[in-house]
Design an enzyme around this catalytic site. Structure first.
Site, PDB file in Angstrom:
ATOM      1  N   HIS A   1     102.364  39.768  22.756  1.00  0.00           N
ATOM      2  CA  HIS A   1     101.295  39.308  21.852  1.00  0.00           C
ATOM      3  C   HIS A   1     100.123  38.646  22.572  1.00  0.00           C
ATOM      4  O   HIS A   1      99.061  38.464  21.998  1.00  0.00           O
ATOM      5  CB  HIS A   1     101.864  38.321  20.824  1.00  0.00           C
ATOM      6  CG  HIS A   1     102.125  36.962  21.388  1.00  0.00           C
ATOM      7  ND1 HIS A   1     103.164  36.710  22.256  1.00  0.00           N
ATOM      8  CD2 HIS A   1     101.454  35.786  21.241  1.00  0.00           C
ATOM      9  CE1 HIS A   1     103.129  35.435  22.607  1.00  0.00           C
ATOM     10  NE2 HIS A   1     102.111  34.856  22.008  1.00  0.00           N
ATOM     11  N   ARG A   2     100.321  38.254  23.827  1.00  0.00           N
ATOM     12  CA  ARG A   2      99.195  37.620  24.547  1.00  0.00           C
ATOM     13  C   ARG A   2      98.342  38.638  25.298  1.00  0.00           C
ATOM     14  O   ARG A   2      97.278  38.316  25.810  1.00  0.00           O
ATOM     15  CB  ARG A   2      99.712  36.551  25.509  1.00  0.00           C
ATOM     16  CG  ARG A   2     100.249  35.344  24.745  1.00  0.00           C
ATOM     17  CD  ARG A   2     100.068  34.058  25.498  1.00  0.00           C
ATOM     18  NE  ARG A   2     100.874  34.030  26.701  1.00  0.00           N
ATOM     19  CZ  ARG A   2     101.303  32.921  27.288  1.00  0.00           C
ATOM     20  NH1 ARG A   2     101.013  31.743  26.767  1.00  0.00           N
ATOM     21  NH2 ARG A   2     102.024  32.972  28.373  1.00  0.00           N
ATOM     22  N   VAL A  15      96.446  44.423  23.967  1.00  0.00           N
ATOM     23  CA  VAL A  15      96.920  45.257  22.857  1.00  0.00           C
ATOM     24  C   VAL A  15      97.677  44.411  21.836  1.00  0.00           C
ATOM     25  O   VAL A  15      97.403  44.459  20.635  1.00  0.00           O
ATOM     26  CB  VAL A  15      97.816  46.399  23.393  1.00  0.00           C
ATOM     27  CG1 VAL A  15      98.492  47.143  22.252  1.00  0.00           C
ATOM     28  CG2 VAL A  15      96.995  47.354  24.252  1.00  0.00           C
ATOM     29  N   GLY A  16      98.631  43.612  22.319  1.00  0.00           N
ATOM     30  CA  GLY A  16      99.439  42.804  21.402  1.00  0.00           C
ATOM     31  C   GLY A  16      98.578  41.855  20.581  1.00  0.00           C
ATOM     32  O   GLY A  16      98.799  41.687  19.374  1.00  0.00           O
ATOM     33  N   GLY A  52     102.896  53.842  24.745  1.00  0.00           N
ATOM     34  CA  GLY A  52     102.921  54.490  26.056  1.00  0.00           C
ATOM     35  C   GLY A  52     101.539  54.486  26.666  1.00  0.00           C
ATOM     36  O   GLY A  52     100.793  53.505  26.537  1.00  0.00           O
ATOM     37  N   SER A  53     101.185  55.600  27.315  1.00  0.00           N
ATOM     38  CA  SER A  53      99.891  55.676  28.003  1.00  0.00           C
ATOM     39  C   SER A  53      99.571  57.137  28.271  1.00  0.00           C
ATOM     40  O   SER A  53     100.477  57.960  28.473  1.00  0.00           O
ATOM     41  CB  SER A  53      99.993  54.926  29.325  1.00  0.00           C
ATOM     42  OG  SER A  53      98.943  55.299  30.186  1.00  0.00           O
ATOM     43  N   SER A  54      98.265  57.444  28.334  1.00  0.00           N
ATOM     44  CA  SER A  54      97.875  58.835  28.581  1.00  0.00           C
ATOM     45  C   SER A  54      98.217  59.299  30.000  1.00  0.00           C
ATOM     46  O   SER A  54      98.141  60.494  30.288  1.00  0.00           O
ATOM     47  CB  SER A  54      96.376  59.016  28.324  1.00  0.00           C
ATOM     48  OG  SER A  54      95.637  58.159  29.160  1.00  0.00           O
ATOM     49  N   CYS A  55      98.623  58.370  30.891  1.00  0.00           N
ATOM     50  CA  CYS A  55      98.969  58.791  32.250  1.00  0.00           C
ATOM     51  C   CYS A  55     100.351  59.456  32.321  1.00  0.00           C
ATOM     52  O   CYS A  55     100.776  59.870  33.394  1.00  0.00           O
ATOM     53  CB  CYS A  55      98.869  57.646  33.240  1.00  0.00           C
ATOM     54  SG  CYS A  55     100.097  56.394  32.951  1.00  0.00           S
ATOM     55  N   TYR A 103     104.448  53.926  36.874  1.00  0.00           N
ATOM     56  CA  TYR A 103     104.114  53.490  35.513  1.00  0.00           C
ATOM     57  C   TYR A 103     104.343  54.639  34.525  1.00  0.00           C
ATOM     58  O   TYR A 103     104.929  54.448  33.450  1.00  0.00           O
ATOM     59  CB  TYR A 103     102.651  53.042  35.488  1.00  0.00           C
ATOM     60  CG  TYR A 103     102.163  52.504  34.180  1.00  0.00           C
ATOM     61  CD1 TYR A 103     102.566  51.251  33.729  1.00  0.00           C
ATOM     62  CD2 TYR A 103     101.273  53.232  33.384  1.00  0.00           C
ATOM     63  CE1 TYR A 103     102.097  50.742  32.530  1.00  0.00           C
ATOM     64  CE2 TYR A 103     100.800  52.734  32.187  1.00  0.00           C
ATOM     65  CZ  TYR A 103     101.213  51.487  31.760  1.00  0.00           C
ATOM     66  OH  TYR A 103     100.747  50.988  30.572  1.00  0.00           O
ATOM     67  N   LYS A 161     106.885  54.899  31.316  1.00  0.00           N
ATOM     68  CA  LYS A 161     106.411  55.173  29.954  1.00  0.00           C
ATOM     69  C   LYS A 161     107.074  56.440  29.388  1.00  0.00           C
ATOM     70  O   LYS A 161     107.367  56.508  28.194  1.00  0.00           O
ATOM     71  CB  LYS A 161     104.880  55.294  29.935  1.00  0.00           C
ATOM     72  CG  LYS A 161     104.180  53.963  30.168  1.00  0.00           C
ATOM     73  CD  LYS A 161     104.457  52.996  29.031  1.00  0.00           C
ATOM     74  CE  LYS A 161     103.754  51.672  29.169  1.00  0.00           C
ATOM     75  NZ  LYS A 161     104.116  50.723  28.093  1.00  0.00           N
ATOM     76  N   HIS A 195      91.172  47.377  35.135  1.00  0.00           N
ATOM     77  CA  HIS A 195      90.725  48.756  34.903  1.00  0.00           C
ATOM     78  C   HIS A 195      89.217  48.841  35.123  1.00  0.00           C
ATOM     79  O   HIS A 195      88.540  47.828  35.254  1.00  0.00           O
ATOM     80  CB  HIS A 195      91.084  49.180  33.484  1.00  0.00           C
ATOM     81  CG  HIS A 195      92.550  49.357  33.267  1.00  0.00           C
ATOM     82  ND1 HIS A 195      93.318  48.409  32.630  1.00  0.00           N
ATOM     83  CD2 HIS A 195      93.402  50.339  33.641  1.00  0.00           C
ATOM     84  CE1 HIS A 195      94.569  48.827  32.597  1.00  0.00           C
ATOM     85  NE2 HIS A 195      94.657  49.989  33.213  1.00  0.00           N
TER      86      HIS A 195
END
Ligand code: GFB
Length: 310
Positions: free
Chosen positions: A12-13, A16-17, A107-110, A137, A141, A180
């Protein structure tokens, strides 16, 4: 999922969360449960099991992860693999043990092969070799997606996964070694403008293409899918539009109002040549991104005024 339900937001911190928490609060949810990493080490199976036994959440958003930009991923390979495998395994298994009604894994697009056809369709998973700079990573995922699918298959758990494209928004990481590209460039152009520097260095050739989604759009999509999507098969979440890193640099340069040159550090990696998600499955379900890249960057930049480095 209804406003009376108890919802656990893991991570949550993070960027995204915290966006998911904002969205849930805006929708009237009051029984939100979360713990900081100091309070609960998600890599510890016993700690996570105890937490679920005590709190017994109805719904879970699994947004906790070890994340970072291309250099952090390429440097701390063991940390990215181990932490992410442990976090997702512990939470998904505990959600199964304690009868969570539905879980959404981010997840992630990677996860897609480095040279997969573009735009990336969900069915391209595991059809080719991964991008080496973020293979650990991506492997973690992919394991998360497969855990959700396997628990659905074996136990009938309503666990779903979503694959967001590259994200940005409030609460991003501005540490230049770990961040990023989008927050890094905002900071670099801002500092160069403030100090009157003649040039800004961007990593790599500037030719890789990326797609960027505002995290508030992501949170909205996750909430929408938590309400509506209950089947096997993960879903891409993106805008459906990409641009080159050099084009992104020019856009940020103009938002910041910097007039100096852009130069390239060719010692730094380019990573995947292109990452653009095919979002037709999500669109067919009735959801589309609403925040344009330029408006999103302007609002993020505006929100940075209190930062120590600003
Ligand atoms: O955003 P980024 O670090 O991650 O880099 P990836 C995207 C592109 O921007 C790369 C270039 O081609 C970088 O070389 N770039 C230019 C910069 N200047 C900079 C800069 O100052 N900082 C950074 N960080 N990049 C990560 C993955 O890949 O994206 C993760 O490693 C994850 O696994 C995440 O998927 C979303 O898009 O290349």
């Amino acid at each position: 999922m209804q406003a009376e339900d108890k919802v656990y937001i893991a991570g949550h911190r993070g960027m995204v969360g915290s966006a998911i928490v904002r969205k849930l609060r805006a929708m009237g949810y009051e029984r939100l449960v979360y713990r900081s990493s100091e309070e609960l080490d998600l890599r510890s199976q016993s700690a996570v099991t105890d937490f679920f036994a005590t709190e017994r959440p109805d719904y879970v958003f699994l947004a906790a992860a070890r994340v970072g930009g291309i250099l952090a991923n390429d440097t701390y390979k063991a940390t990215f693999l181990y932490d992410n495998l442990m976090i997702e395994s512990n939470i998904i298994h505990a959600a199964h043990l304690y009868g969570v009604k539905k879980l959404l894994f981010l997840g992630s697009s990677c996860i897609y092969p480095r040279l997969a056809p573009q735009p990336l369709r969900e069915e391209y998973l595991l059809t080719g070799a991964l991008e080496p700079t973020n293979e650990p990573y991506a492997i973690a995922k992919i394991a998360g997606i497969k855990l959700c699918e396997a628990y659905r298959h074996q136990y009938g758990s309503n666990f779903i996964s979503v694959m967001p494209t590259n994200l940005y928004g409030p609460g991003d990481n501005y540490d230049l070694a770990g961040s990023h590209v989008l927050p890094a460039l905002i900071r670099k152009f801002h500092e160069a403008a403030k100090q009157g520097l003649p040039e800004v260095v961007i990593w790599g050739t500037g030719s890789p293409r990326r797609e960027f989604l505002h995290v508030d759009d992501l949170a909205e999509a996750c909430y929408f899918l938590m309400q509506t999507y209950n089947q096997a098969g993960f879903l891409n979440i993106g805008t459906g539009e990409d641009l080159s890193i050099l084009e992104l640099a020019h856009l940020i340069r103009s938002v910041v109002g910097y007039e100096g040159r852009i130069v390239h550090d060719l010692e730094k990696p380019d990573g995947t040549p292109r990452k653009l998600l095919d979002v037709s499955r999500l669109k067919a379900l009735g959801w589309e991104a609403g925040i344009s890249l330029e408006a999103g960057i302007r609002s993020v930049y505006e929100g940075l005024k209190g930062e120590a480095w600003y």
